[in-house]
Design an enzyme around this catalytic site. Structure first.
Site, short mmCIF file in Angstrom:
data_model
loop_
_atom_site.label_atom_id
_atom_site.label_comp_id
_atom_site.label_asym_id
_atom_site.label_seq_id
_atom_site.Cartn_x
_atom_site.Cartn_y
_atom_site.Cartn_z
N LYS A 1 -22.40 -4.90 4.91
CA LYS A 1 -21.51 -4.33 3.89
C LYS A 1 -21.17 -5.37 2.83
CE LYS A 1 -17.31 -2.72 5.26
NZ LYS A 1 -16.46 -1.72 5.91
N ASP B 1 -12.73 8.55 8.10
CA ASP B 1 -12.89 8.95 9.51
C ASP B 1 -13.77 10.18 9.60
OD1 ASP B 1 -11.53 6.95 10.89
OD2 ASP B 1 -9.60 7.82 10.31
N LYS C 1 7.38 3.23 1.38
CA LYS C 1 8.78 2.90 1.69
C LYS C 1 9.21 1.66 0.89
CE LYS C 1 9.21 4.71 6.36
NZ LYS C 1 7.98 4.88 7.10
N ALA D 1 -9.52 12.60 1.66
CA ALA D 1 -10.76 13.24 1.19
C ALA D 1 -10.59 14.73 0.88
CB ALA D 1 -11.86 13.03 2.23
N GLU E 1 0.83 -1.22 0.00
CA GLU E 1 0.00 0.00 0.00
C GLU E 1 0.86 1.26 0.00
OE1 GLU E 1 -3.76 -0.10 1.92
OE2 GLU E 1 -3.19 1.58 3.20
N HIS F 1 -8.46 3.59 -3.41
CA HIS F 1 -9.41 3.77 -2.31
C HIS F 1 -10.33 4.95 -2.59
CE1 HIS F 1 -6.85 1.58 0.99
NE2 HIS F 1 -6.74 0.99 -0.18
N TYR G 1 -12.25 -5.04 10.77
CA TYR G 1 -11.50 -4.73 12.00
C TYR G 1 -11.49 -5.94 12.93
CZ TYR G 1 -12.17 -0.22 9.92
OH TYR G 1 -12.16 0.81 9.01
N THR H 1 -4.15 4.79 -1.05
CA THR H 1 -5.18 5.31 -0.15
C THR H 1 -5.75 6.62 -0.68
OG1 THR H 1 -3.68 6.52 1.26
CG2 THR H 1 -4.08 4.21 1.85
N GLN I 1 -7.82 -4.09 9.18
CA GLN I 1 -7.03 -3.09 9.87
C GLN I 1 -5.75 -3.78 10.34
OE1 GLN I 1 -5.94 -0.28 10.56
NE2 GLN I 1 -7.62 0.68 11.69
P1 FAD Z 1 -17.94 1.47 7.89
O1 FAD Z 1 -17.89 0.11 7.31
O2 FAD Z 1 -19.01 2.39 7.43
O3 FAD Z 1 -18.03 1.32 9.49
C1 FAD Z 1 -17.85 2.45 10.33
C2 FAD Z 1 -18.56 2.24 11.65
O4 FAD Z 1 -19.99 2.28 11.43
C3 FAD Z 1 -18.29 0.88 12.32
O5 FAD Z 1 -18.26 1.08 13.71
C4 FAD Z 1 -19.48 0.04 11.92
O6 FAD Z 1 -19.75 -1.00 12.85
C5 FAD Z 1 -20.60 1.09 11.90
N1 FAD Z 1 -21.68 0.76 10.95
C6 FAD Z 1 -21.53 0.37 9.65
N2 FAD Z 1 -22.74 0.20 9.08
C7 FAD Z 1 -23.68 0.49 10.04
C8 FAD Z 1 -25.10 0.48 10.06
N3 FAD Z 1 -25.82 0.16 8.98
N4 FAD Z 1 -25.73 0.84 11.24
C9 FAD Z 1 -25.00 1.19 12.34
N5 FAD Z 1 -23.65 1.21 12.36
C10 FAD Z 1 -22.99 0.86 11.22
N6 FAD Z 1 -9.35 6.13 5.61
C11 FAD Z 1 -9.13 7.08 4.67
O7 FAD Z 1 -9.45 8.26 4.91
N7 FAD Z 1 -8.58 6.79 3.46
C12 FAD Z 1 -8.22 5.53 3.12
O8 FAD Z 1 -7.74 5.28 2.01
C13 FAD Z 1 -8.42 4.49 4.09
N8 FAD Z 1 -8.10 3.20 3.81
C14 FAD Z 1 -8.36 2.21 4.74
C15 FAD Z 1 -8.07 0.88 4.42
C16 FAD Z 1 -8.29 -0.14 5.35
C17 FAD Z 1 -7.98 -1.58 4.99
C18 FAD Z 1 -8.82 0.18 6.63
C19 FAD Z 1 -9.04 -0.91 7.66
C20 FAD Z 1 -9.12 1.50 6.95
C21 FAD Z 1 -8.91 2.53 6.02
N9 FAD Z 1 -9.22 3.86 6.29
C22 FAD Z 1 -9.00 4.85 5.34
C23 FAD Z 1 -9.77 4.24 7.59
C24 FAD Z 1 -11.31 4.13 7.59
O9 FAD Z 1 -11.84 5.12 6.74
C25 FAD Z 1 -11.80 4.35 9.04
O10 FAD Z 1 -11.40 3.26 9.84
C26 FAD Z 1 -13.26 4.66 9.21
O11 FAD Z 1 -13.45 5.06 10.57
C27 FAD Z 1 -14.22 3.51 8.95
O12 FAD Z 1 -14.32 3.22 7.62
P2 FAD Z 1 -15.13 1.90 7.13
O13 FAD Z 1 -15.16 1.96 5.66
O14 FAD Z 1 -14.61 0.70 7.81
O15 FAD Z 1 -16.58 2.26 7.72
#
Ligand code: FAD
Length: 286
Positions: free
Chosen positions: A163, A109, A270, A51, A17, A77, A143, A48, A174
């Protein structure tokens, strides 16, 4: 090439990545690092997404260029929570135009000041728009230790199931530093009938300050052995880097010995780290 077709083979896969720069003047440095990593011929690479401001187009630019020039499949992403639906659709259109076939669908986030655009609440909401926008292979985040905002791991798993059912082809975890967390998570995924391939996300520690910050943000558990390494080598960057690469390599070897097929390394722009990990596994991943 679609990443799901790579993951469907019997081979053990290794992917790396990178992240885009915050400003245009750093683009050359990032492209150079990405190309160096691409020269290692990983199974694919991911870029990545930041936004904010102009940076959102850098992801597409890097993915497009490396995919065309180096022939390494790219995963771009895309986050949604801080963007309008119009902007997200525009980005999906740009990905399509540039021939990007793989999108990682993410919520992103929530900004510290709590401001979101409100067009999207969860990554799941983004999937339908990606599907409408073209024939993409779609990845999602997961996660092993639970998302930090989730009420419980069980609730997080239910949301993950939603999802996946919305159309995610594969998941990437993660970072985690204790493989037992991953193994336990895999059991729970199977119990929840989540059957898509899962890539184990491994972050080699090479910089103590950066690591402490990402652990704080992600809530990832730090085993005593791991903390000891960071604390002991904190003031000796070269020793910390070496220890971090060995720790990550051992994690990967243990995962593979337990039948895990797909390893995604958070190589953080890196090339030297990506190369050292790959060399350490030269007889293990061929
Ligand atoms: P979601 O899948 O939407 O989940 C977020 C939260 O909402 C979780 O607690 C989940 O349980 C809850 N939730 C989901 N659906 C529902 C529902 N229907 N009802 C109630 N609760 C719900 N961030 C960046 O800014 N750029 C990146 O490129 C990036 N790449 C990443 C790559 C990986 C592999 C990982 C693990 C994370 C990455 N992140 C990135 C960080 C990520 O955006 C954050 O961790 C963010 O807080 C959650 O994103 P998600 O897509 O997992 O969210």
């Amino acid at each position: 090439m679609k990443i799901i077709d790579i993951l469907k083979t019997d081979r053990i896969t290794l992917s790396f990545e990178v992240f885009p720069p915050k400003t245009e003047d750093k683009m050359d440095v990032v492209i150079k690092a990405t190309e160096e990593i691409a020269r290692l011929s990983p199974d694919f690479m991911s870029v990545t997404y930041g936004a904010g401001g102009g940076t959102s187009e850098y992801t597409a630019e890097i993915a497009d260029r490396v995919q065309r020039e180096m022939e390494v499949p790219m995963l771009a992403h895309l986050t949604c929570v801080s963007s309008s639906r119009e902007h997200v659709k525009k980005m999906i259109g740009i990905y399509k135009e540039r021939g990007i076939e793989n999108i990682m669908a993410l919520r992103g986030d929530i900004p510290k000041d709590g401001t979101t655009v409100h067009d999207y609440k969860y990554a799941t909401d983004l999937i339908a728009d990606i599907k409408d926008g073209g024939d993409f292979c779609i990845g999602g985040a997961c996660y092993p230790e639970g998302h930090p905002e989730a009420e419980s791991r069980a609730a997080d798993l239910k949301n993950l199931k939603r999802k996946v059912d919305a159309g995610v082809d594969f998941l990437t975890t993660q970072m985690f530093f204790d493989n037992e967390e991953f193994f336990d998570f895999m059991y729970r995924l199977r119990e929840a009938d989540i059957q898509v391939p899962v890539l184990a996300g491994i972050m080699p520690i090479t910089n103590a300050k950066m690591m402490k910050r990402s652990i704080e943000m992600s809530g990832t558990k730090t085993p005593r052995r791991f903390l000891q390494i960071i604390d002991f080598f904190e003031d000796r960057p070269d020793a910390l880097r070496q220890a971090g690469i060995i720790y990550a390599t051992e994690q990967i070897i243990d995962l593979i010995a337990h039948g895990v097929k797909n390893i995604h390394v958070y190589s953080m722009n890196k090339p030297d780290v990506a190369r050292d990990i790959q060399n350490n596994l030269s007889e293990i991943i061929k």
